[in-house]
Design a protein around this motif. Structure first.
Motif, PDB file in Angstrom:
ATOM      1  N   ASN A 144     114.073 -24.185  43.698  1.00 38.39           N
ATOM      2  CA  ASN A 144     113.286 -25.350  44.069  1.00 38.39           C
ATOM      3  C   ASN A 144     111.897 -24.859  44.428  1.00 38.39           C
ATOM      4  OD1 ASN A 144     116.192 -26.270  45.630  1.00 38.39           O
ATOM      5  ND2 ASN A 144     115.229 -27.734  44.281  1.00 38.39           N
ATOM      6  N   ILE A 145     110.993 -25.800  44.561  1.00 35.90           N
ATOM      7  CA  ILE A 145     109.662 -25.488  45.067  1.00 35.90           C
ATOM      8  C   ILE A 145     109.503 -26.237  46.376  1.00 35.90           C
ATOM      9  CG2 ILE A 145     107.180 -25.686  44.662  1.00 35.90           C
ATOM     10  CD1 ILE A 145     107.884 -25.604  41.646  1.00 35.90           C
ATOM     11  N   GLN A 146     109.176 -25.499  47.407  1.00 34.85           N
ATOM     12  CA  GLN A 146     108.965 -26.119  48.721  1.00 34.85           C
ATOM     13  C   GLN A 146     107.483 -26.398  48.865  1.00 34.85           C
ATOM     14  OE1 GLN A 146     111.349 -24.799  52.118  1.00 34.85           O
ATOM     15  NE2 GLN A 146     109.402 -24.368  53.116  1.00 34.85           N
ATOM     16  N   ILE A 147     107.151 -27.683  49.016  1.00 33.91           N
ATOM     17  CA  ILE A 147     105.734 -28.047  49.108  1.00 33.91           C
ATOM     18  C   ILE A 147     105.281 -28.271  50.542  1.00 33.91           C
ATOM     19  CG2 ILE A 147     105.666 -29.007  46.781  1.00 33.91           C
ATOM     20  CD1 ILE A 147     105.687 -31.808  48.086  1.00 33.91           C
ATOM     21  N   TYR A 148     106.248 -28.388  51.477  1.00 31.76           N
ATOM     22  CA  TYR A 148     105.860 -28.582  52.877  1.00 31.76           C
ATOM     23  C   TYR A 148     106.977 -28.137  53.810  1.00 31.76           C
ATOM     24  CZ  TYR A 148     104.374 -30.664  57.237  1.00 31.76           C
ATOM     25  OH  TYR A 148     104.014 -30.834  58.542  1.00 31.76           O
ATOM     26  N   TYR A 149     106.582 -27.607  54.960  1.00 28.68           N
ATOM     27  CA  TYR A 149     107.496 -27.245  56.041  1.00 28.68           C
ATOM     28  C   TYR A 149     106.791 -27.592  57.343  1.00 28.68           C
ATOM     29  CZ  TYR A 149     110.493 -24.352  59.002  1.00 28.68           C
ATOM     30  OH  TYR A 149     111.373 -23.912  59.966  1.00 28.68           O
ATOM     31  N   GLY A 150     107.342 -28.557  58.092  1.00 27.67           N
ATOM     32  CA  GLY A 150     106.684 -28.933  59.340  1.00 27.67           C
ATOM     33  C   GLY A 150     107.290 -30.181  59.949  1.00 27.67           C
ATOM     34  N   ASN A 151     106.425 -31.044  60.509  1.00 20.55           N
ATOM     35  CA  ASN A 151     106.924 -32.212  61.242  1.00 20.55           C
ATOM     36  C   ASN A 151     107.348 -33.348  60.305  1.00 20.55           C
ATOM     37  OD1 ASN A 151     104.737 -34.063  60.709  1.00 20.55           O
ATOM     38  ND2 ASN A 151     103.490 -32.846  62.130  1.00 20.55           N
ATOM     39  N   GLU A 152     108.112 -34.278  60.857  1.00 24.07           N
ATOM     40  CA  GLU A 152     108.731 -35.347  60.078  1.00 24.07           C
ATOM     41  C   GLU A 152     107.708 -36.278  59.424  1.00 24.07           C
ATOM     42  OE1 GLU A 152     111.959 -38.975  60.658  1.00 24.07           O
ATOM     43  OE2 GLU A 152     111.225 -37.918  62.412  1.00 24.07           O
ATOM     44  N   TYR A 184     116.240 -31.434  56.595  1.00 20.24           N
ATOM     45  CA  TYR A 184     115.972 -31.287  58.016  1.00 20.24           C
ATOM     46  C   TYR A 184     116.716 -30.075  58.550  1.00 20.24           C
ATOM     47  CZ  TYR A 184     115.754 -32.265  63.002  1.00 20.24           C
ATOM     48  OH  TYR A 184     115.558 -32.171  64.356  1.00 20.24           O
ATOM     49  N   ASN A 185     115.957 -29.084  59.010  1.00 18.38           N
ATOM     50  CA  ASN A 185     116.497 -27.928  59.724  1.00 18.38           C
ATOM     51  C   ASN A 185     115.874 -27.961  61.106  1.00 18.38           C
ATOM     52  OD1 ASN A 185     118.045 -26.958  57.653  1.00 18.38           O
ATOM     53  ND2 ASN A 185     116.554 -25.449  56.966  1.00 18.38           N
ATOM     54  N   ASN A 186     116.663 -28.339  62.083  1.00 24.07           N
ATOM     55  CA  ASN A 186     116.178 -28.528  63.445  1.00 24.07           C
ATOM     56  C   ASN A 186     115.273 -27.389  63.870  1.00 24.07           C
ATOM     57  OD1 ASN A 186     115.970 -29.745  65.928  1.00 24.07           O
ATOM     58  ND2 ASN A 186     117.909 -28.980  66.679  1.00 24.07           N
ATOM     59  N   PRO A 187     114.053 -27.623  64.279  1.00 21.56           N
ATOM     60  CA  PRO A 187     113.340 -28.874  64.511  1.00 21.56           C
ATOM     61  C   PRO A 187     112.365 -29.242  63.393  1.00 21.56           C
ATOM     62  CG  PRO A 187     112.152 -27.148  65.612  1.00 21.56           C
ATOM     63  CD  PRO A 187     113.323 -26.502  64.895  1.00 21.56           C
ATOM     64  N   GLU A 188     112.426 -28.576  62.271  1.00 21.71           N
ATOM     65  CA  GLU A 188     111.420 -28.771  61.223  1.00 21.71           C
ATOM     66  C   GLU A 188     111.984 -29.488  59.997  1.00 21.71           C
ATOM     67  OE1 GLU A 188     108.288 -27.967  61.809  1.00 21.71           O
ATOM     68  OE2 GLU A 188     108.715 -26.941  63.679  1.00 21.71           O
ATOM     69  N   TRP A 189     111.077 -30.072  59.216  1.00 17.30           N
ATOM     70  CA  TRP A 189     111.413 -30.769  57.972  1.00 17.30           C
ATOM     71  C   TRP A 189     110.835 -29.992  56.799  1.00 17.30           C
ATOM     72  CZ3 TRP A 189     113.935 -35.561  57.384  1.00 17.30           C
ATOM     73  CH2 TRP A 189     114.308 -36.171  58.583  1.00 17.30           C
ATOM     74  N   LYS A 190     111.553 -30.030  55.681  1.00 16.38           N
ATOM     75  CA  LYS A 190     111.084 -29.387  54.454  1.00 16.38           C
ATOM     76  C   LYS A 190     111.047 -30.443  53.350  1.00 16.38           C
ATOM     77  CE  LYS A 190     113.692 -25.181  55.394  1.00 16.38           C
ATOM     78  NZ  LYS A 190     114.760 -24.300  54.865  1.00 16.38           N
ATOM     79  N   VAL A 191     110.043 -30.327  52.481  1.00 11.62           N
ATOM     80  CA  VAL A 191     110.007 -31.136  51.275  1.00 11.62           C
ATOM     81  C   VAL A 191     110.199 -30.174  50.110  1.00 11.62           C
ATOM     82  CG1 VAL A 191     108.674 -32.715  49.839  1.00 11.62           C
ATOM     83  CG2 VAL A 191     108.397 -32.768  52.324  1.00 11.62           C
ATOM     84  N   GLN A 192     111.316 -30.329  49.408  1.00 12.63           N
ATOM     85  CA  GLN A 192     111.635 -29.459  48.275  1.00 12.63           C
ATOM     86  C   GLN A 192     111.686 -30.306  47.014  1.00 12.63           C
ATOM     87  OE1 GLN A 192     115.269 -27.549  49.466  1.00 12.63           O
ATOM     88  NE2 GLN A 192     114.215 -26.213  50.910  1.00 12.63           N
ATOM     89  N   VAL A 193     111.136 -29.760  45.941  1.00 17.58           N
ATOM     90  CA  VAL A 193     111.039 -30.520  44.693  1.00 17.58           C
ATOM     91  C   VAL A 193     111.565 -29.703  43.522  1.00 17.58           C
ATOM     92  CG1 VAL A 193     109.059 -31.824  45.537  1.00 17.58           C
ATOM     93  CG2 VAL A 193     108.679 -29.762  44.209  1.00 17.58           C
ATOM     94  N   GLY A 194     112.011 -30.428  42.494  1.00 21.01           N
ATOM     95  CA  GLY A 194     112.435 -29.804  41.249  1.00 21.01           C
ATOM     96  C   GLY A 194     113.801 -29.160  41.318  1.00 21.01           C
ATOM     97  N   ASN A 195     114.376 -28.935  40.159  1.00 21.58           N
ATOM     98  CA  ASN A 195     115.614 -28.186  39.980  1.00 21.58           C
ATOM     99  C   ASN A 195     115.395 -27.301  38.765  1.00 21.58           C
ATOM    100  OD1 ASN A 195     117.084 -29.508  42.055  1.00 21.58           O
ATOM    101  ND2 ASN A 195     117.352 -31.250  40.697  1.00 21.58           N
ATOM    102  N   TYR A 196     115.145 -26.030  38.994  1.00 21.51           N
ATOM    103  CA  TYR A 196     114.803 -25.118  37.917  1.00 21.51           C
ATOM    104  C   TYR A 196     115.879 -24.041  37.785  1.00 21.51           C
ATOM    105  CZ  TYR A 196     110.449 -27.504  38.709  1.00 21.51           C
ATOM    106  OH  TYR A 196     109.508 -28.486  38.883  1.00 21.51           O
ATOM    107  N   LYS A 197     116.286 -23.762  36.566  1.00 18.13           N
ATOM    108  CA  LYS A 197     117.334 -22.776  36.332  1.00 18.13           C
ATOM    109  C   LYS A 197     116.831 -21.357  36.541  1.00 18.13           C
ATOM    110  CE  LYS A 197     120.180 -25.436  33.187  1.00 18.13           C
ATOM    111  NZ  LYS A 197     120.767 -25.532  31.857  1.00 18.13           N
ATOM    112  N   THR A 198     115.594 -21.096  36.164  1.00 21.37           N
ATOM    113  CA  THR A 198     115.068 -19.737  36.283  1.00 21.37           C
ATOM    114  C   THR A 198     113.834 -19.725  37.181  1.00 21.37           C
ATOM    115  OG1 THR A 198     113.587 -19.927  34.380  1.00 21.37           O
ATOM    116  CG2 THR A 198     115.857 -19.189  33.942  1.00 21.37           C
ATOM    117  N   LYS A 199     113.557 -18.552  37.713  1.00 22.24           N
ATOM    118  CA  LYS A 199     112.382 -18.407  38.563  1.00 22.24           C
ATOM    119  C   LYS A 199     111.107 -18.587  37.736  1.00 22.24           C
ATOM    120  CE  LYS A 199     110.650 -15.710  42.408  1.00 22.24           C
ATOM    121  NZ  LYS A 199     109.266 -16.020  42.210  1.00 22.24           N
ATOM    122  N   LEU A 200     111.156 -18.182  36.484  1.00 17.18           N
ATOM    123  CA  LEU A 200     109.996 -18.343  35.613  1.00 17.18           C
ATOM    124  C   LEU A 200     109.636 -19.811  35.430  1.00 17.18           C
ATOM    125  CD1 LEU A 200     107.886 -17.045  33.751  1.00 17.18           C
ATOM    126  CD2 LEU A 200     109.564 -17.168  31.913  1.00 17.18           C
TER     127      LEU A 200
END
Length: 123
Positions: free
Chosen positions: A52-60, A83-99
Motif C-alpha cells: 500500500n501507499i501511506q499518504i498520511y499518519y496523524g490526527n483523525e 486507526y492505531n491508537n492514538p494515530e490515524w493512517k490513510v493507506q491507498v492502493g493494492n499493489y502486488k509488487t513494490k515496483l
C-alpha cells in the motif's frame, strides 16, 4: 532456393522451442517446487502480501480530510483509514509488487507530501 532455406530454418527454430517448453513444464512439476509454492501460499494467507501507499499518519480530522481529497483526485484507487491508537493512517492502493507501488507513489507525491510505500497489513 531461398524459400526452402527459410522454411528449414523456421522449422528448426520451431522444433527446438517446443522441446524447451516441454523441459520447462516437467521441471516446474517437481515436488520441491510444489512444496515451496504451498509454503508461500500459506504465508500469504496468514500475513497478507502486497503493498500500500501511506499518504498520511496523524490526527483523525486531517486523516479524514486527506482521505476525502484523495478520493476526489483518484476515484479509481482504493483507500482505507486505519486507526492505531492514538494515530490515524490513510493507506491507498493494492499493489502486488513494490515496483508497481513505487511507480504509483511517484504520481501521488505530486499532491501529497511524505508518502511512503509500506507492506500490506494483515486484515
Amino acid at each position: 532456393m531461398k524459400n526452402t532455406l527459410f522454411l528449414r530454418i523456421f522449422l528448426f527454430c520451431l522444433f527446438t522451442s517446443i522441446g524447451t517448453l516441454k523441459a520447462q513444464n516437467t521441471t516446474n512439476k517437481s515436488e520441491k517446487v510444489e512444496n515451496i509454492l504451498e509454503k508461500k501460499r500459506n504465508y500469504n494467507k496468514s500475513n497478507g502480501f502486497g503493498y500500500n501507499i501511506q499518504i498520511y499518519y496523524g490526527n483523525e480530522t486531517t486523516a479524514k480530510s486527506k482521505n476525502a481529497k484523495f478520493k476526489i483526485l483518484y476515484p479509481r484507487v482504493n483507500t482505507k483509514l486505519v486507526y492505531n491508537n492514538p494515530e490515524w493512517k490513510v493507506q491507498v492502493g493494492n499493489y502486488k509488487t513494490k515496483l508497481e507501488a513505487d511507480r504509483a507513489n511517484l504520481l501521488f507525491k505530486k499532491e501529497f507530501s511524505g508518502t511512503i510505500v509500506i507492506p500490506m497489513e494483515k486484515q
